[in-house]
Write an enzyme that holds these catalytic residues in place. Structure first.
Site, PDB file in Angstrom:
ATOM      1  N   TYR A 162       0.828  -1.209   0.000  1.00 54.77           N
ATOM      2  CA  TYR A 162       0.000   0.000   0.000  1.00 54.77           C
ATOM      3  C   TYR A 162       0.864   1.261   0.000  1.00 54.77           C
ATOM      4  O   TYR A 162       0.631   2.190  -0.773  1.00 54.77           O
ATOM      5  CB  TYR A 162      -0.908  -0.039   1.225  1.00 54.77           C
ATOM      6  N   LYS A 166       1.055   4.092  -2.942  1.00 51.40           N
ATOM      7  CA  LYS A 166       0.724   5.496  -2.673  1.00 51.40           C
ATOM      8  C   LYS A 166       1.908   6.427  -2.970  1.00 51.40           C
ATOM      9  O   LYS A 166       1.710   7.571  -3.382  1.00 51.40           O
ATOM     10  CB  LYS A 166       0.268   5.643  -1.222  1.00 51.40           C
TER      11      LYS A 166
END
Length: 298
Positions: A162, A166
């Site tokens: 993640y 990002k």
């Protein structure tokens, strides 16, 4: 400049619930017509809510990481509503696990939905706007709002997939702003702190006692609508932390310390003296992570 989006058309991915739903409703309340995306059946409720606000809405179902879905969203905006002005990339997912336990599939799935999903729709919109700008011989109206996360600044040990995705989104945002600036298009990324189904285990239940939960998506949605509006024409290439009635502009990284060799090339001894000496008395836990941002509270 006006904050109205009257006459504008916006696409919102992952609009069925949480942040995406709040963002879609905020854009509609500001006057925009919508194309809302989510997995099959998930966006029907928000579409009805947009209609109740008196705005036109089209639903495009599908996986944002599939090229066909990105193509369908662009077509719905341009052919269905007659134009495209705003893109809000919001769709995402998590597969949390420590790095040493993470599978290939868990890494690929998260990067695919977040980063590839942002890329596909942004690329399609960029090509559309650039062609428009060339055709009319001047800038067009366009605003992209991407969804990054403070995870890219903190390096969470249980979210390597993640956080990496990002970080890619933050860089994609800056590259987009620079590539499309001459065409009149802006691109910004928000790092929202919001209590949604995806983050339920992160933030837990609201115990603030405030009239509006500090982690409610309703604190984030107005910022997205503003960034989409003409009033934000000078805001581009930025990363903003948003939650609980606060917006914080994140500065670009700076060089903390520079070292130069005194010889023609580095030697191990000189590196140890200069670079090693710098870190000799420093807390090893002090790294590139932006811990000061993570400690920022209301």
């Amino acid at each position: 400049m006006s904050t109205s989006l009257e006459g504008r058309v916006a696409v919102v991915t992952g609009a069925g619930a949480g942040l995406g739903r709040a963002e879609a409703l905020a854009l509609a309340a500001a006057g925009a017509d919508l194309v809302v995306n989510d997995l099959p059946g998930a966006a029907d409720r928000v579409a009805d809510e947009v209609k109740a606000l008196g705005r036109r809405v089209l639903v495009v179902e599908g996986d944002v990481a599939e090229r066909s879905t990105a193509d369908a969203m662009l077509a719905a905006a341009v052919e269905g509503h007659g134009r495209l002005d705003v893109v809000v990339n919001n769709a995402g997912m998590t597969r949390d696990r420590m790095l040493f336990n993470m599978s290939d599939e868990e890494f690929d799935a998260v990067v695919r939905v977040h980063l590839r999903g942002h890329f596909l729709l942004s690329r399609n919109a960029a090509a559309h706007w650039r062609a428009q700008a060339k055709q009319q011989g001047g800038p067009v109206y366009g605003s992209i709002v991407n969804t990054a996360s403070e995870a890219f600044l903190s390096g969470p040990p249980g979210q390597a997939n993640y956080g990496a995705a990002k970080a890619g989104i933050a860089n994609l945002t800056v590259a987009t702003a620079r590539a499309l600036g001459s065409s009149g298009v802006r691109a910004n990324a928000i790092c929202p702190r919001a209590r949604t189904a995806m983050t339920a285990e992160v933030f837990g239940e609201d115990t603030s006692g405030d009239a509006v939960d500090p982690y409610s998506p309703d604190h984030v949605a107005p910022v997205v609508a503003y960034l989409a509006s003409p009033a934000a024409e000078r805001i581009t290439g930025q990363v903003l932390v948003v939650y609980g009635g606060m917006v914080a502009v994140v500065a670009a990284p700076v060089v903390e310390q520079r070292f130069d060799t005194t010889g023609p090339t580095w030697t191990a001894e000189e590196l140890d003296q200069q670079l090693g000496g710098f870190f000799a008395e420093r807390d090893p836990a002090t790294g590139f992570a932006a811990d000061s941002i993570m400690r920022m509270t209301l």
